[in-house]
Design a protein around this motif. Structure first.
Motif, PDB file in Angstrom:
ATOM      1  N   GLU A 215       0.829  -1.209   0.000  1.00  0.00           N
ATOM      2  CA  GLU A 215       0.000   0.000   0.000  1.00  0.00           C
ATOM      3  C   GLU A 215       0.863   1.258   0.000  1.00  0.00           C
TER       4      GLU A 215
ATOM      5  N   GLN B  90       2.248   1.678  -3.469  1.00  0.00           N
ATOM      6  CA  GLN B  90       1.192   2.095  -4.383  1.00  0.00           C
ATOM      7  C   GLN B  90       0.853   3.569  -4.176  1.00  0.00           C
ATOM      8  N   ALA B  91       0.942   4.034  -2.922  1.00  0.00           N
ATOM      9  CA  ALA B  91       0.671   5.442  -2.624  1.00  0.00           C
ATOM     10  C   ALA B  91       1.676   6.347  -3.323  1.00  0.00           C
TER      11      ALA B  91
ATOM     12  N   LYS C 299       1.130   9.888 -10.303  1.00  0.00           N
ATOM     13  CA  LYS C 299       0.044  10.058 -11.277  1.00  0.00           C
ATOM     14  C   LYS C 299      -0.640  11.410 -11.082  1.00  0.00           C
ATOM     15  N   GLU C 300      -0.901  11.737  -9.829  1.00  0.00           N
ATOM     16  CA  GLU C 300      -1.580  12.997  -9.536  1.00  0.00           C
ATOM     17  C   GLU C 300      -0.719  14.185  -9.944  1.00  0.00           C
TER      18      GLU C 300
ATOM     19  N   ILE D  62       3.145   5.661  -6.168  1.00  0.00           N
ATOM     20  CA  ILE D  62       2.756   5.636  -7.584  1.00  0.00           C
ATOM     21  C   ILE D  62       1.575   6.566  -7.837  1.00  0.00           C
ATOM     22  N   GLU D  63       0.579   6.517  -6.947  1.00  0.00           N
ATOM     23  CA  GLU D  63      -0.605   7.358  -7.106  1.00  0.00           C
ATOM     24  C   GLU D  63      -0.251   8.838  -6.996  1.00  0.00           C
TER      25      GLU D  63
ATOM     26  N   SER E 248       9.990  10.338  -7.065  1.00  0.00           N
ATOM     27  CA  SER E 248       9.094   9.267  -6.634  1.00  0.00           C
ATOM     28  C   SER E 248       9.863   7.970  -6.411  1.00  0.00           C
TER      29      SER E 248
END
Length: 255
Positions: free
Chosen positions: A83, A86-87, A93-94, A89-90, A197
């Motif tokens: 998690e 993944q955070a 994206k944002e 990665i998100e 990132s």
């Protein structure tokens, strides 16, 4: 049939608690950390995974490690690590969606953080943002006039290639033409964001591996090795997804 029965006979012993004085498993039974039969089963499963990996041989592709999170939950929470990765990665994206667009829209300014004497606030909480024309955005700072200069500075330093002009409590933000140079500048920013990132991802990985190593006196070396391999594998997959996002964004920006 007789051979099959002989192979199944040892299984009941794995489902009972380790008897006192029993011969230890290779590399040490992890019983000090866990209790009873579950530890023997855990060690057996992990050892089999290791053996499968080693059996591949030097120079051949290595087997993918896939440890059940339930088997190692007392050592580390693999789902939580996933998690956290993944955070990251998100967040990338944002960042791509908000900051790195060929066409600038009023919504692209919403996230800009303004440093005021009372703390940090999003620009859209301090001023009213509107688009007067395709080439000009307006930020009305009437409600917080004392933050006008700070808001203009935040816009200028946002990395969006914007040069705001202050007129009283109104900030005029000319929208730059979409030139090749501007596209290339955005592509460079996308690369920089991806590198940041990946650094955040490495911190998640390093923190997790450090946590695993703290259990080296409680569980087998094979277990530690496999967990480190699993975490590295998760980080590699996350980094690969970031590379795909960067490739897609670069293609979009450069046309």
């Amino acid at each position: 049939m007789a051979l099959a029965l002989r192979c199944l006979r040892p299984l009941p012993s794995l489902l009972r608690s380790c008897p006192a004085g029993a011969r230890p498993l290779p590399r040490g039974c992890p019983a000090p950390l866990l209790e009873g039969c579950s530890h023997c089963v855990q060690h057996t499963l992990l050892s089999r995974q290791l053996a499968t990996k080693k059996a591949k041989g030097k120079g051949q592709s290595q087997a993918k490690v896939n440890i059940s999170a339930a088997l190692v939950e007392d050592i580390i929470n693999l789902e939580e690590i996933s998690e956290d990765m993944q955070a990251v990665i998100e967040a990338l994206k944002e960042d791509f969606n908000r900051n790195l667009n060929v066409r600038t829209s009023p919504g692209a300014l919403d996230h800009i953080t303004v440093m005021t004497k009372d703390g940090k606030f999003p620009l859209n909480q301090l001023g009213q943002i509107s688009q007067k024309s395709p080439q000009l955005m307006i930020v009305n700072m009437t409600n917080f006039p004392e933050s006008t200069a700070a808001a203009a500075k935040a816009i200028r330093e946002s990395g969006m290639n914007l040069n705001p002009e202050v007129d009283g409590t109104v900030i005029r933000v000319p929208v730059p033409k979409v030139t090749r140079e501007h596209r290339e500048s955005l592509a460079k920013l996308a690369k920089q964001s991806t590198n940041k990132s990946k650094e955040a991802l490495r911190k998640v990985r390093s923190k997790s591996i450090t946590q695993v190593k703290k259990s080296k006196n409680k569980v087998s070396e094979d277990t530690i090795w496999l967990l480190e391999k699993q975490i590295q594998q998760m980080a590699d997959e996350a980094a690969s997804e970031m590379d795909k996002l960067l490739a897609a964004k670069t293609k979009e920006l450069l046309g």
